[in-house]
Write a protein that holds these residues in place. Structure first.
Motif, PDB file in Angstrom:
ATOM      1  N   GLN A  17      47.119 -13.056-100.988  1.00 39.77           N
ATOM      2  CA  GLN A  17      47.420 -13.775 -99.879  1.00 39.77           C
ATOM      3  C   GLN A  17      46.536 -14.066 -98.963  1.00 39.77           C
ATOM      4  O   GLN A  17      46.385 -14.617 -97.912  1.00 39.77           O
ATOM      5  N   GLN A  18      45.117 -13.618 -99.354  1.00 36.14           N
ATOM      6  CA  GLN A  18      43.989 -13.508 -98.536  1.00 36.14           C
ATOM      7  C   GLN A  18      42.874 -14.563 -98.833  1.00 36.14           C
ATOM      8  O   GLN A  18      41.868 -14.538 -98.133  1.00 36.14           O
ATOM      9  N   VAL A  19      42.784 -15.177-100.009  1.00 34.48           N
ATOM     10  CA  VAL A  19      42.137 -16.324-100.668  1.00 34.48           C
ATOM     11  C   VAL A  19      41.833 -17.313 -99.300  1.00 34.48           C
ATOM     12  O   VAL A  19      42.655 -17.918 -98.978  1.00 34.48           O
ATOM     13  N   ASP A  20      40.730 -17.629 -98.838  1.00 33.44           N
ATOM     14  CA  ASP A  20      40.498 -18.592 -97.990  1.00 33.44           C
ATOM     15  C   ASP A  20      39.294 -19.452 -98.267  1.00 33.44           C
ATOM     16  O   ASP A  20      38.691 -19.161 -99.397  1.00 33.44           O
ATOM     17  N   ASP A  21      38.848 -20.395 -97.454  1.00 35.48           N
ATOM     18  CA  ASP A  21      37.941 -21.292 -98.029  1.00 35.48           C
ATOM     19  C   ASP A  21      36.459 -20.604 -97.867  1.00 35.48           C
ATOM     20  O   ASP A  21      35.542 -21.083 -98.359  1.00 35.48           O
ATOM     21  N   GLN A  22      36.240 -19.258 -97.293  1.00 32.57           N
ATOM     22  CA  GLN A  22      35.019 -18.516 -97.180  1.00 32.57           C
ATOM     23  C   GLN A  22      34.827 -17.594 -98.310  1.00 32.57           C
ATOM     24  O   GLN A  22      34.020 -17.149 -98.411  1.00 32.57           O
ATOM     25  N   THR A  23      35.949 -17.631 -99.176  1.00 34.71           N
ATOM     26  CA  THR A  23      36.138 -16.627-100.435  1.00 34.71           C
ATOM     27  C   THR A  23      34.742 -17.220-101.124  1.00 34.71           C
ATOM     28  O   THR A  23      34.774 -18.238-101.703  1.00 34.71           O
ATOM     29  N   PRO A  24      33.917 -16.168-101.554  1.00 36.33           N
ATOM     30  CA  PRO A  24      32.754 -16.638-102.688  1.00 36.33           C
ATOM     31  C   PRO A  24      33.085 -16.683-103.994  1.00 36.33           C
ATOM     32  O   PRO A  24      34.343 -16.348-104.329  1.00 36.33           O
TER      33      PRO A  24
END
Length: 326
Positions: free
Chosen positions: A159-166
């Motif tokens: 539930q935490q993956v966002d566009d800044q995830t490497p």
């Protein structure tokens, strides 16, 4: 090689630093990529098998390596374990960035690697950290766990993956009896949806906790696993691409002239070409209404993959009419 130990947090967490000795014969060692290692152990202990052996493997590849032995239930109250461990992981990231010169590392080339629960911690830093790594290597990682299966509540990283995830390199074994490999598949799917670069290897043989797969770290519960040991070389190749800012999936060059190689969506969104399709090949417009996903490919691609759905003479007439629009 220089080995130093730095205390982290207030619960006896420790960052062990393995630093190459720069010298004139090997100038690249003056500014190395860095790997921050989170051993597994169900947040109850930090596995030695996933600590120093991993650090030494990366040292051999030209990295400076850092092992964080973070808070676990052996040294702090179980309800505080994750909060403390996450804070210590962020403190370790801060330490690497703030002391990059003295540590002879490139602050833009810091990756994390974590195994099992350590993979959960590494992915926590990658998805929720205030300072995020350039890349993540996640070995048979825990991403989501119901309730208090480990005696504590953990954030659901699916539930935490966002566009800044490497970018992430994921590896696991199909036969893992503790953490299903499907967790890695789910995480990879979330990365794919956001077009975040990833690489994934699910090995057919092996179980949970294979670490480097080497003979010298094997035990009765974790036998030598040469098939899965190849993840290290694969991961180094992945990191080279990320650190070099290589385009992992080059975007196809957009066709700008009106023809059958232009995307169907573009043809239908342009009034002149849309009118020609309705006049000369109305069955194409009808097909796209039923299959809107086909808007992203060309007419020629659709004809090829559908085993010549459309009449060739009609296509030739449409192509000739489209050319006159250029």
């Amino acid at each position: 090689m220089k080995i130093t130990q730095i205390p982290m947090g207030a619960h006896n967490a420790q960052l062990t630093c393995y630093l190459q000795d720069p010298c004139t014969e090997m100038p690249a060692l003056d500014r190395c990529p860095a790997i921050l290692i989170f051993p597994g152990g169900a947040y109850a202990f930090c596995s030695d098998r996933e600590a120093d052996p991993v650090a030494l493997a990366f040292l051999n590849a030209g990295y400076n390596a850092f092992v964080l032995r973070y808070s676990v239930s052996q040294n702090c109250p179980v309800e505080e374990v994750y909060t403390n461990a996450f804070a210590e992981a962020q403190e370790a990231m801060d330490y690497l960035h703030q002391n990059a010169g003295d540590l002879h590392i490139d602050p833009e080339q810091i990756a994390v690697v974590g195994f099992s629960a350590g993979g959960h911690l590494a992915a926590s830093v990658g998805t929720m950290g205030r300072v995020r790594p350039a890349a993540m290597l996640l070995g048979y990682a825990v991403f989501s766990i119901p309730g208090k299966a480990l005696g504590m509540e953990l954030p659901d990283l699916l539930q935490q993956v966002d566009d800044q995830t490497p970018p992430a390199f994921l590896f696991a074994a199909q036969g893992d009896h503790l953490v299903p490999a499907t967790q890695s598949l789910q995480f990879a799917t979330l990365l794919a949806e956001r077009k975040i670069p990833y690489e994934m290897h699910i090995f057919a043989y092996g179980d949970h906790g294979f670490s480097t797969g080497s003979r010298h770290i094997a035990n009765p519960q974790n036998p030598e696993n040469p098939e899965s040991a190849v993840w290290q070389g694969m991961a180094l190749g992945f990191l080279n691409h990320i650190f070099n800012h290589d385009v992992l999936v080059p975007a196809p060059e957009e066709v700008r002239e009106f023809c059958l190689d232009m995307k169907i969506g573009t043809l239908l969104d342009t009034p002149q070409s849309a009118a020609l399709i309705q006049q000369l090949l109305p069955e194409l417009a009808q097909y796209v209404q039923q299959e809107p996903g086909s808007r992203g490919i060309s007419v020629n691609d659709l004809q090829f993959y559908s085993n010549k759905m459309f009449d060739e003479e009609k296509l030739a007439a449409l192509n000739e009419a489209l050319a006159k629009l250029n």
